[in-house]
Design an enzyme around this catalytic site. Structure first.
Site, PDB file in Angstrom:
ATOM      1  N   GLY A  10       0.843  -1.202   0.000  1.00 18.54           N
ATOM      2  CA  GLY A  10       0.000   0.000   0.000  1.00 18.54           C
ATOM      3  C   GLY A  10       0.875   1.247   0.000  1.00 18.54           C
ATOM      4  N   GLU A 103       5.515  -5.370   5.786  1.00 19.95           N
ATOM      5  CA  GLU A 103       5.851  -6.765   6.106  1.00 19.95           C
ATOM      6  C   GLU A 103       5.938  -7.660   4.867  1.00 19.95           C
ATOM      7  OE1 GLU A 103       1.186  -7.726   7.287  1.00 19.95           O
ATOM      8  OE2 GLU A 103       2.732  -9.203   7.590  1.00 19.95           O
ATOM      9  N   ASP A 128       0.285   1.732   9.016  1.00 17.52           N
ATOM     10  CA  ASP A 128      -0.198   0.936  10.161  1.00 17.52           C
ATOM     11  C   ASP A 128       0.778   0.922  11.345  1.00 17.52           C
ATOM     12  OD1 ASP A 128      -2.338   0.350   8.598  1.00 17.52           O
ATOM     13  OD2 ASP A 128      -1.888  -1.773   8.330  1.00 17.52           O
ATOM     14  N   ARG A 163     -25.959  12.602  17.719  1.00 17.07           N
ATOM     15  CA  ARG A 163     -25.861  11.271  17.108  1.00 17.07           C
ATOM     16  C   ARG A 163     -24.608  10.568  17.604  1.00 17.07           C
ATOM     17  NH1 ARG A 163     -26.258  13.593  11.071  1.00 17.07           N
ATOM     18  NH2 ARG A 163     -28.489  13.307  10.765  1.00 17.07           N
ATOM     19  N   GLY A 171      -6.000  -0.255   9.720  1.00 20.42           N
ATOM     20  CA  GLY A 171      -5.298  -1.014  10.756  1.00 20.42           C
ATOM     21  C   GLY A 171      -5.783  -2.440  10.670  1.00 20.42           C
ATOM     22  N   ARG A 172      -5.037  -3.221   9.885  1.00 20.52           N
ATOM     23  CA  ARG A 172      -5.448  -4.592   9.600  1.00 20.52           C
ATOM     24  C   ARG A 172      -5.245  -5.492  10.815  1.00 20.52           C
ATOM     25  NH1 ARG A 172      -5.311  -7.053   4.429  1.00 20.52           N
ATOM     26  NH2 ARG A 172      -4.016  -5.452   3.475  1.00 20.52           N
ATOM     27  N   GLU A 222     -10.275  -1.079  11.239  1.00 18.87           N
ATOM     28  CA  GLU A 222     -10.947  -1.981  10.290  1.00 18.87           C
ATOM     29  C   GLU A 222     -10.793  -3.460  10.655  1.00 18.87           C
ATOM     30  OE1 GLU A 222      -8.987  -1.384   6.499  1.00 18.87           O
ATOM     31  OE2 GLU A 222      -7.054  -1.931   7.339  1.00 18.87           O
ATOM     32  N   HIS A 272      -8.749   5.370   2.148  1.00 19.83           N
ATOM     33  CA  HIS A 272      -7.472   5.782   1.551  1.00 19.83           C
ATOM     34  C   HIS A 272      -7.140   7.252   1.764  1.00 19.83           C
ATOM     35  CE1 HIS A 272      -8.296   1.957  -0.483  1.00 19.83           C
ATOM     36  NE2 HIS A 272      -6.988   1.827  -0.378  1.00 19.83           N
ATOM     37  N   GLN A 274      -6.546   8.438   4.457  1.00 18.43           N
ATOM     38  CA  GLN A 274      -5.465   8.374   5.452  1.00 18.43           C
ATOM     39  C   GLN A 274      -4.089   8.176   4.827  1.00 18.43           C
ATOM     40  OE1 GLN A 274      -7.097   5.650   8.939  1.00 18.43           O
ATOM     41  NE2 GLN A 274      -8.171   5.321   7.032  1.00 18.43           N
TER      42      GLN A 274
HETATM   43  O1  F6P Z   1      -1.053  -1.859   4.999  1.00 24.02           O
HETATM   44  C1  F6P Z   1      -1.545  -0.576   4.871  1.00 24.02           C
HETATM   45  C2  F6P Z   1      -3.023  -0.581   4.585  1.00 24.02           C
HETATM   46  O2  F6P Z   1      -3.420   0.737   4.367  1.00 24.02           O
HETATM   47  C3  F6P Z   1      -3.878  -1.276   5.649  1.00 24.02           C
HETATM   48  O3  F6P Z   1      -4.173  -0.442   6.737  1.00 24.02           O
HETATM   49  C4  F6P Z   1      -5.097  -1.655   4.855  1.00 24.02           C
HETATM   50  O4  F6P Z   1      -5.753  -2.775   5.400  1.00 24.02           O
HETATM   51  C5  F6P Z   1      -4.540  -1.995   3.522  1.00 24.02           C
HETATM   52  O5  F6P Z   1      -3.311  -1.314   3.397  1.00 24.02           O
HETATM   53  C6  F6P Z   1      -5.464  -1.626   2.387  1.00 24.02           C
HETATM   54  O6  F6P Z   1      -4.868  -2.000   1.215  1.00 24.02           O
HETATM   55  P1  F6P Z   1      -5.438  -1.672  -0.247  1.00 24.02           P
HETATM   56  O7  F6P Z   1      -5.265  -0.228  -0.479  1.00 24.02           O
HETATM   57  O8  F6P Z   1      -4.583  -2.473  -1.158  1.00 24.02           O
HETATM   58  O9  F6P Z   1      -6.863  -2.104  -0.250  1.00 24.02           O
END
Ligand code: F6P
Length: 342
Positions: A10, A103, A128, A163, A171-172, A222, A272, A274
């Site tokens: 990413g 990674e 992340d 609300r 954040g996977r 997420e 995205h 972010q």
């Molecule tokens: O690893 C960075 C990240 O932004 C994660 O937070 C997210 O889950 C993933 O990449 C999203 O990837 P893509 O843009 O390929 O869907």
């Protein structure tokens, strides 16, 4: 020396700052020549290159994204992938590679060095911040600032309408963005992948917040999971590194909160946003220093290493160690934040 540079995974604010620092120091101090590989490991795999010299890196320090392009290509998942990578490196007379990635990208670099003698040096990137062996990765600070600003804005609209506003951040596997932005933005609930959450407890915190005449902001990573459920995904399909596409937990949670509390709940998914745009000053500083130290390692012949931040020093750590496990949020740090929940 002729040095190949690639950016994989990413994208992330600060990638261009690393590339610029590598090329500037490599050219000026060591007389290196450079080849830019396009789109992560796709470049060496398919021989996709672009020129990389000082004019090519002018003006890119504050630019988001990557001038080299990026992808999640995994040469180990492609027939004859390693042979093809080695052939490209030989064809372009590349003596060493700098791989800038998270990674997955660095995992490939670690294996290419350890098992196939490809001379690699790694630079850690990811919004992340979950790469082990470095205190911070560049991109994280920018993402936290963007998420914090979003939370600040959501506070005022949440309170106008009384609300619940749920903010889903990236954040996977690790909740660093959620934790830092949630604390900085004064969220009332922060949910991270490292600890399963109890929806009833979240609803209780929401009710408490309303009782004090404020509207609650719930920040959820997420990859966060409810105690009584599974990971919520956008698509089941796996990428070349075995990851599913996440997103959806924010919407799911807002519906549950609305159903259980009777309070209107809406979700904003930052996605995205972010990762886009100009890097913060901290990320430019960190990315630049990583680039300077990475090209130094290359010229000292110290391969199989990743540059890392320890305190304010840039050190080198073996790629194998850096990619062996992820850096997740310590339960003690998360507990610290809980005084603000509810
Ligand atoms: O690893 C960075 C990240 O932004 C994660 O937070 C997210 O889950 C993933 O990449 C999203 O990837 P893509 O843009 O390929 O869907």
């Amino acid at each position: 020396m002729r040095v190949g540079v690639l950016t994989g995974g990413g994208d992330c604010p600060g990638l261009n700052a690393v590339i610029r620092a590598i090329v500037r120091k490599g050219t000026q101090e060591y007389g290196n020549e450079f080849i830019g590989f396009r789109d992560g490991w796709r470049g060496p795999l398919e021989g996709a290159v672009r020129p990389l010299d000082i004019p090519a890196v002018r003006g890119i320090l504050p630019r988001g994204g990557t001038i080299l392009g990026s992808s999640r290509t995994n040469p180990f998942k492609v027939d004859d992938g390693v042979r093809r990578v080695k052939e490209t490196l030989a064809e372009f007379e590349v003596d060493a590679l700098v791989a800038i990635g998270g990674e997955d990208t660095l995992g490939v670099a670690a294996k290419l060095w350890a098992e196939h003698d490809v001379r690699c040096v790694g630079v850690p990137k990811t919004i992340d911040n979950d790469l082990n062996a470095t205190d911070y990765t560049f991109g994280f600070d920018t993402a936290v600032n963007i998420a914090t600003e979003a939370i600040d804005r959501l506070h005022t609209t949440a309170e106008s309408h009384m609300r619940v506003l749920v903010v889903e951040v990236m954040g996977r596997h690790a909740g660093w963005i959620a934790l830092h932005a949630g604390l900085a933005g004064g969220a009332n609930v922060i949910l991270i992948p490292e600890q399963r959450f109890d929806v009833d407890q979240v609803c209780e915190w929401v009710r408490t917040r309303f009782r004090t005449h404020y509207a609650p902001i719930v920040v959820v990573a997420e990859g966060a999971m409810p105690k009584e459920g599974e990971l919520i995904v956008k698509e089941d399909e796996l990428d070349a590194f075995g990851h599913v596409r996440l997103s959806g937990v924010g919407d799911w949670l807002a519906k549950e909160i609305q159903k259980r509390t009777g309070k209107e709940a809406r979700t904003s998914v930052l996605g995205h946003i972010q990762r886009g745009g100009t890097p913060s000053a901290f990320d430019r500083w960190l990315a630049t220093r990583f680039g300077l130290h990475a090209i130094e390692a290359v010229n000292e012949g110290d391969f199989g290493q990743m540059v890392a931040l320890r305190g304010t020093d840039i050190v080198r750590v073996p790629l194998s160690e850096a990619t062996a496990k992820l850096k997740t949020v310590d339960p003690k740090l998360y507990a610290e934040a809980s005084v603000f929940f509810g």
